[in-house]
Design a protein around this motif. Structure first.
Motif, PDB file in Angstrom:
ATOM      1  N   ALA A 120       0.820  -1.214   0.000  1.00 31.44           N
ATOM      2  CA  ALA A 120       0.000   0.000   0.000  1.00 31.44           C
ATOM      3  C   ALA A 120       0.852   1.261   0.000  1.00 31.44           C
ATOM      4  CB  ALA A 120      -0.940   0.004   1.198  1.00 31.44           C
ATOM      5  N   ASP A 121       2.060   1.175   0.564  1.00 34.94           N
ATOM      6  CA  ASP A 121       2.939   2.344   0.598  1.00 34.94           C
ATOM      7  C   ASP A 121       3.744   2.505  -0.690  1.00 34.94           C
ATOM      8  OD1 ASP A 121       4.904   0.364   0.807  1.00 34.94           O
ATOM      9  OD2 ASP A 121       5.464   0.873   2.863  1.00 34.94           O
ATOM     10  N   GLY A 122       3.646   1.526  -1.595  1.00 32.14           N
ATOM     11  CA  GLY A 122       4.357   1.600  -2.862  1.00 32.14           C
ATOM     12  C   GLY A 122       5.752   1.007  -2.841  1.00 32.14           C
ATOM     13  N   TYR A 123       6.223   0.570  -1.679  1.00 28.23           N
ATOM     14  CA  TYR A 123       7.558  -0.017  -1.562  1.00 28.23           C
ATOM     15  C   TYR A 123       7.501  -1.523  -1.809  1.00 28.23           C
ATOM     16  CZ  TYR A 123       9.115   4.434   0.363  1.00 28.23           C
ATOM     17  OH  TYR A 123       9.415   5.759   0.528  1.00 28.23           O
ATOM     18  N   GLY A 124       8.667  -2.172  -1.734  1.00 24.61           N
ATOM     19  CA  GLY A 124       8.766  -3.604  -1.962  1.00 24.61           C
ATOM     20  C   GLY A 124       8.114  -4.424  -0.866  1.00 24.61           C
ATOM     21  N   PHE A 125       7.810  -5.663  -1.180  1.00 24.25           N
ATOM     22  CA  PHE A 125       7.048  -6.540  -0.300  1.00 24.25           C
ATOM     23  C   PHE A 125       7.856  -7.022   0.905  1.00 24.25           C
ATOM     24  CE2 PHE A 125       5.455 -10.700   1.034  1.00 24.25           C
ATOM     25  CZ  PHE A 125       4.140 -10.376   1.282  1.00 24.25           C
ATOM     26  N   ILE A 126       7.245  -6.926   2.079  1.00 20.55           N
ATOM     27  CA  ILE A 126       7.746  -7.509   3.327  1.00 20.55           C
ATOM     28  C   ILE A 126       6.526  -8.163   3.982  1.00 20.55           C
ATOM     29  CG2 ILE A 126       8.804  -7.086   5.582  1.00 20.55           C
ATOM     30  CD1 ILE A 126      10.024  -4.514   4.372  1.00 20.55           C
ATOM     31  N   GLY A 127       6.564  -9.484   4.140  1.00 16.80           N
ATOM     32  CA  GLY A 127       5.403 -10.224   4.624  1.00 16.80           C
ATOM     33  C   GLY A 127       4.829  -9.710   5.936  1.00 16.80           C
ATOM     34  N   ALA A 128       5.686  -9.511   6.938  1.00 17.01           N
ATOM     35  CA  ALA A 128       5.207  -9.043   8.242  1.00 17.01           C
ATOM     36  C   ALA A 128       4.629  -7.636   8.153  1.00 17.01           C
ATOM     37  CB  ALA A 128       6.333  -9.097   9.274  1.00 17.01           C
ATOM     38  N   LYS A 129       5.236  -6.793   7.339  1.00 18.03           N
ATOM     39  CA  LYS A 129       4.749  -5.415   7.189  1.00 18.03           C
ATOM     40  C   LYS A 129       3.412  -5.384   6.454  1.00 18.03           C
ATOM     41  CE  LYS A 129       6.164  -0.768   5.808  1.00 18.03           C
ATOM     42  NZ  LYS A 129       4.919  -0.434   5.104  1.00 18.03           N
ATOM     43  N   ALA A 130       3.209  -6.285   5.504  1.00 15.64           N
ATOM     44  CA  ALA A 130       1.926  -6.346   4.798  1.00 15.64           C
ATOM     45  C   ALA A 130       0.795  -6.579   5.801  1.00 15.64           C
ATOM     46  CB  ALA A 130       1.953  -7.455   3.745  1.00 15.64           C
ATOM     47  N   TYR A 131       1.020  -7.480   6.752  1.00 20.25           N
ATOM     48  CA  TYR A 131       0.024  -7.748   7.795  1.00 20.25           C
ATOM     49  C   TYR A 131      -0.196  -6.504   8.655  1.00 20.25           C
ATOM     50  CZ  TYR A 131      -2.179  -9.717  11.934  1.00 20.25           C
ATOM     51  OH  TYR A 131      -3.031  -9.966  12.975  1.00 20.25           O
ATOM     52  N   LYS A 132       0.883  -5.919   9.129  1.00 20.53           N
ATOM     53  CA  LYS A 132       0.761  -4.744  10.002  1.00 20.53           C
ATOM     54  C   LYS A 132       0.085  -3.587   9.284  1.00 20.53           C
ATOM     55  CE  LYS A 132       4.686  -5.807  12.985  1.00 20.53           C
ATOM     56  NZ  LYS A 132       5.913  -5.259  13.591  1.00 20.53           N
ATOM     57  N   ASP A 133       0.453  -3.365   8.025  1.00 20.17           N
ATOM     58  CA  ASP A 133      -0.171  -2.288   7.258  1.00 20.17           C
ATOM     59  C   ASP A 133      -1.668  -2.539   7.064  1.00 20.17           C
ATOM     60  OD1 ASP A 133       2.303  -1.064   7.053  1.00 20.17           O
ATOM     61  OD2 ASP A 133       2.524  -1.401   4.895  1.00 20.17           O
ATOM     62  N   SER A 134      -2.047  -3.795   6.831  1.00 18.25           N
ATOM     63  CA  SER A 134      -3.464  -4.105   6.638  1.00 18.25           C
ATOM     64  C   SER A 134      -4.257  -3.812   7.912  1.00 18.25           C
ATOM     65  CB  SER A 134      -3.656  -5.557   6.200  1.00 18.25           C
ATOM     66  OG  SER A 134      -3.377  -6.478   7.240  1.00 18.25           O
ATOM     67  N   LYS A 135      -3.676  -4.096   9.060  1.00 19.62           N
ATOM     68  CA  LYS A 135      -4.353  -3.821  10.323  1.00 19.62           C
ATOM     69  C   LYS A 135      -4.392  -2.320  10.615  1.00 19.62           C
ATOM     70  CE  LYS A 135      -5.440  -8.029  11.117  1.00 19.62           C
ATOM     71  NZ  LYS A 135      -6.832  -8.456  11.169  1.00 19.62           N
ATOM     72  N   LEU A 136      -3.364  -1.599  10.192  1.00 19.51           N
ATOM     73  CA  LEU A 136      -3.377  -0.137  10.315  1.00 19.51           C
ATOM     74  C   LEU A 136      -4.506   0.441   9.439  1.00 19.51           C
ATOM     75  CD1 LEU A 136      -2.234   2.567  11.251  1.00 19.51           C
ATOM     76  CD2 LEU A 136      -0.472   2.356   9.474  1.00 19.51           C
ATOM     77  N   CYS A 137      -4.687  -0.099   8.244  1.00 18.23           N
ATOM     78  CA  CYS A 137      -5.796   0.342   7.378  1.00 18.23           C
ATOM     79  C   CYS A 137      -7.142   0.142   8.059  1.00 18.23           C
ATOM     80  CB  CYS A 137      -5.760  -0.398   6.050  1.00 18.23           C
ATOM     81  SG  CYS A 137      -4.473   0.147   4.922  1.00 18.23           S
ATOM     82  N   LEU A 138      -7.314  -0.986   8.771  1.00 19.34           N
ATOM     83  CA  LEU A 138      -8.565  -1.218   9.496  1.00 19.34           C
ATOM     84  C   LEU A 138      -8.786  -0.150  10.565  1.00 19.34           C
ATOM     85  CD1 LEU A 138      -8.668  -5.085  10.111  1.00 19.34           C
ATOM     86  CD2 LEU A 138     -10.147  -3.738   8.609  1.00 19.34           C
ATOM     87  N   MET A 139      -7.700   0.192  11.281  1.00 20.01           N
ATOM     88  CA  MET A 139      -7.836   1.237  12.310  1.00 20.01           C
ATOM     89  C   MET A 139      -8.225   2.567  11.681  1.00 20.01           C
ATOM     90  SD  MET A 139      -4.891   0.589  15.151  1.00 20.01           S
ATOM     91  CE  MET A 139      -3.607  -0.188  14.233  1.00 20.01           C
ATOM     92  N   MET A 140      -7.643   2.878  10.543  1.00 19.69           N
ATOM     93  CA  MET A 140      -7.969   4.133   9.867  1.00 19.69           C
ATOM     94  C   MET A 140      -9.420   4.134   9.392  1.00 19.69           C
ATOM     95  SD  MET A 140      -4.394   4.637   7.817  1.00 19.69           S
ATOM     96  CE  MET A 140      -5.012   5.940   6.769  1.00 19.69           C
ATOM     97  N   MET A 141      -9.881   3.007   8.886  1.00 23.87           N
ATOM     98  CA  MET A 141     -11.266   2.914   8.428  1.00 23.87           C
ATOM     99  C   MET A 141     -12.234   3.041   9.607  1.00 23.87           C
ATOM    100  SD  MET A 141     -13.204   0.122   5.996  1.00 23.87           S
ATOM    101  CE  MET A 141     -12.928  -1.301   7.023  1.00 23.87           C
ATOM    102  N   ALA A 142     -11.856   2.498  10.756  1.00 26.82           N
ATOM    103  CA  ALA A 142     -12.719   2.563  11.931  1.00 26.82           C
ATOM    104  C   ALA A 142     -12.909   3.994  12.422  1.00 26.82           C
ATOM    105  CB  ALA A 142     -12.149   1.700  13.056  1.00 26.82           C
ATOM    106  N   ASN A 143     -11.925   4.829  12.175  1.00 28.87           N
ATOM    107  CA  ASN A 143     -12.036   6.225  12.609  1.00 28.87           C
ATOM    108  C   ASN A 143     -12.852   7.007  11.631  1.00 28.87           C
ATOM    109  OD1 ASN A 143     -10.653   6.077  15.026  1.00 28.87           O
ATOM    110  ND2 ASN A 143      -8.690   6.201  13.999  1.00 28.87           N
TER     111      ASN A 143
END
Length: 122
Positions: free
Chosen positions: A99-122
């Protein structure tokens, strides 16, 4: 018929050791597709019907790893960070892996997806 009054979004996949992005059938990076985009689609689809309920609620199951103010999120690399959402701005389809446009990191993909959920909840 009775309107839906509760929607619980609890889908999630965590693949921290994945070296390369996996792609969904509609060409999105799999972790973000399952953990965030599917929730967004389901909520968007159900919202009108839910508004007919006197007390509708949407519950999204998150993770401390998406919050950099926690030990799990801020103390364990990589930290969730969407930067300027460049990957989403570019359409977030193959070959754009994050989502940030950078290269793939498996653990970061998970963390970013959960950050997106928090942003959507607000």
């Amino acid at each position: 018929s009775k309107p839906i009054d509760r929607l619980i979004c609890n889908a999630g996949v965590y693949q921290p050791s994945l070296e390369h992005a996996k792609w969904s059938l509609d060409n999105h990076e799999q972790t973000m597709q399952i953990n965030f985009l599917s929730h967004f689609l389901m909520i968007s689809t159900m919202m009108k019907s839910m508004m007919e309920s006197p007390d509708p609620r949407v519950i999204m199951v998150g993770s401390v790893t998406g919050n950099d103010n926690t030990v799990g999120g801020g103390g364990v690399y990589p930290i969730a960070d969407l930067h300027e959402l460049e990957g989403l701005k570019q359409g977030f389809k193959n070959p754009i892996e994050m989502a940030d446009g950078y290269g793939f990191i498996g653990a970061k993909a998970y963390k970013d997806s959960k950050l997106c959920l928090m942003m959507m909840a607000n």
